[in-house]
Design an enzyme around this catalytic site. Sequence first.
Site, mmCIF file in Angstrom:
data_model
loop_
_atom_site.group_PDB
_atom_site.id
_atom_site.type_symbol
_atom_site.label_atom_id
_atom_site.label_comp_id
_atom_site.label_asym_id
_atom_site.label_seq_id
_atom_site.Cartn_x
_atom_site.Cartn_y
_atom_site.Cartn_z
ATOM 1 N N ASP A 1 0.793 -1.234 0.000
ATOM 2 C CA ASP A 1 0.000 0.000 0.000
ATOM 3 C C ASP A 1 0.827 1.288 0.000
ATOM 4 O O ASP A 1 1.779 1.422 0.769
ATOM 5 C CB ASP A 1 -0.884 0.067 1.252
ATOM 6 N N GLN B 1 4.097 0.725 2.244
ATOM 7 C CA GLN B 1 4.319 -0.485 3.031
ATOM 8 C C GLN B 1 5.480 -1.264 2.409
ATOM 9 O O GLN B 1 5.504 -1.486 1.192
ATOM 10 C CB GLN B 1 3.057 -1.325 3.057
ATOM 11 N N SER C 1 -0.448 0.503 7.463
ATOM 12 C CA SER C 1 -0.740 1.666 6.621
ATOM 13 C C SER C 1 -1.278 2.857 7.399
ATOM 14 O O SER C 1 -1.834 2.725 8.483
ATOM 15 C CB SER C 1 -1.746 1.278 5.541
#
Length: 504
Positions: A42, A58, A102
């Site tokens: 992400d 990420q 996240s």
Amino acid sequence: MIRHEEATKKATASIHQIKEEVDRNHWRLQYHVAAPAYWINDPNGFSFYNGEYHLFYQHHPYSAVWGPMHWGHVKSKDLTTWEHLPVALAPSEEYDKDGCFSGSAIEKDGKLYLMYTGHIWTGANHDTDLEQVQCLAVSDDGVNFKKLANNPVIGAAPDGDIHPNHIRDPKVWKHGDEYYCVIGNKTKDEIGQVLLYRSSDLLEWEFVNVAAKGEGNFGFMWECPDLFSLDGCDVLVMSPQGMEPDHHLYHNLHQSGYVTGQLDYETGKLDHGSFELLDYGFDFYAPQTTIDDQGRRVMIAWMAMWESEMPEQEFNWAGAMILPRQLFIQDGKIISKPMPEVESLRNEITAFENVLIDGKKVLDGVSGDCLELDVTFDAKEASMFGLKVRVNKKQGEETVVQYDVEEGFLTLDRNRAGKGLDGIRKAPVELKNHELHLRIFIDKSSIEVFINGGEKVMTSRLYPGQASTGIEFFAEGTALIKSLKKWSLRKSIGEELVHSSATV
């Protein structure tokens, strides 16, 4: 804090050791963001700070598979040429020891704050045995981050029909004098929803309400929510997990899309319409937006999909980002276009006009594996027309973009695209005055197809051989290439990791 600094140094050093080897891989993307090495998923913390765009992601900096999450980091002055920065966040405290999951970023008092989910595994079952809390880290320079001493800033889930463990991915913004964030969640009965929180200082947060909740085929968990105002509408973007396929829709493992409506900031409820996809291709997840100094709403997303085969893992990297896209509202729906800055990557142009297609057609100078195509078709008498890219006749490789006039669908077919991946995705598309406009971006292992000015987009990773560079146009019946422009695109990713106090 020393512990965190050591952890980010170690992670950055791990990447540094292998990045030159990774960069030699023939699938290595030239103008899409990827980590210098190893796994990414992400996008996080997408923000405009001190005159530059910052994008975090990420990241597992020790292998090309998902692992304890860190935050990788790149920045850019133009959303096109990106510079790698040291790893920004690493697991280091009791509340995030198994991952810095996240989150998002916001500027306050000249400092850049990262709001993220601290993650802990409490047992072997990764669906049930976990704890998630929301945390803050802060930086004076946008590069080196310190976690706040009073973390977590949002601890246990509030009372009500709110799953206490799956509560993650805070997206923060300011409205008036207050800060707000939406957080992904699900009910105790596995229905996706989004929670709204409010704060006066980013440090003390109060739960306001469940802003929106799924009904019907809307998934068991909503990840990566983002809520913003665009052209008079409030837009909630989210990534529902567990939507069931429905005709041509929802054939990826998880989906990403949006609803539009109006958020009542007092009650915390979003009155919204139906769910719409943001991308109809194979590889698009966890989109996140920011607003820049020009007032543009810019979106980025992970150009991959959970549990998909990733042939690049063999070469010690995995995952990438889409081209940044500007969002607009048109007739109540989002359209997305490549940021105009991408045009700075263009090299020489090859152009054609009014080329008749009756069967197959190959055009001189129209080929390659790192390029942009801008093509307008006139359907004429054709029942089917389109183009094949990354073609290699000897190897039997091709990726097909095809429009069916009777069905009214554009199809992206990667069944013969190369290694690892196959399948077909369809998007409903109406011709405009009997014409179809496509803007196609091809990179070494990706394709993005913008349809009719961004009304729809189809994104996919591809893994063809190096010699698969052909492009072929085709029609069943007679069609016309009304106009075609092709540019080769220069490399814009892959600068050295910037040295700072967080590097070794």
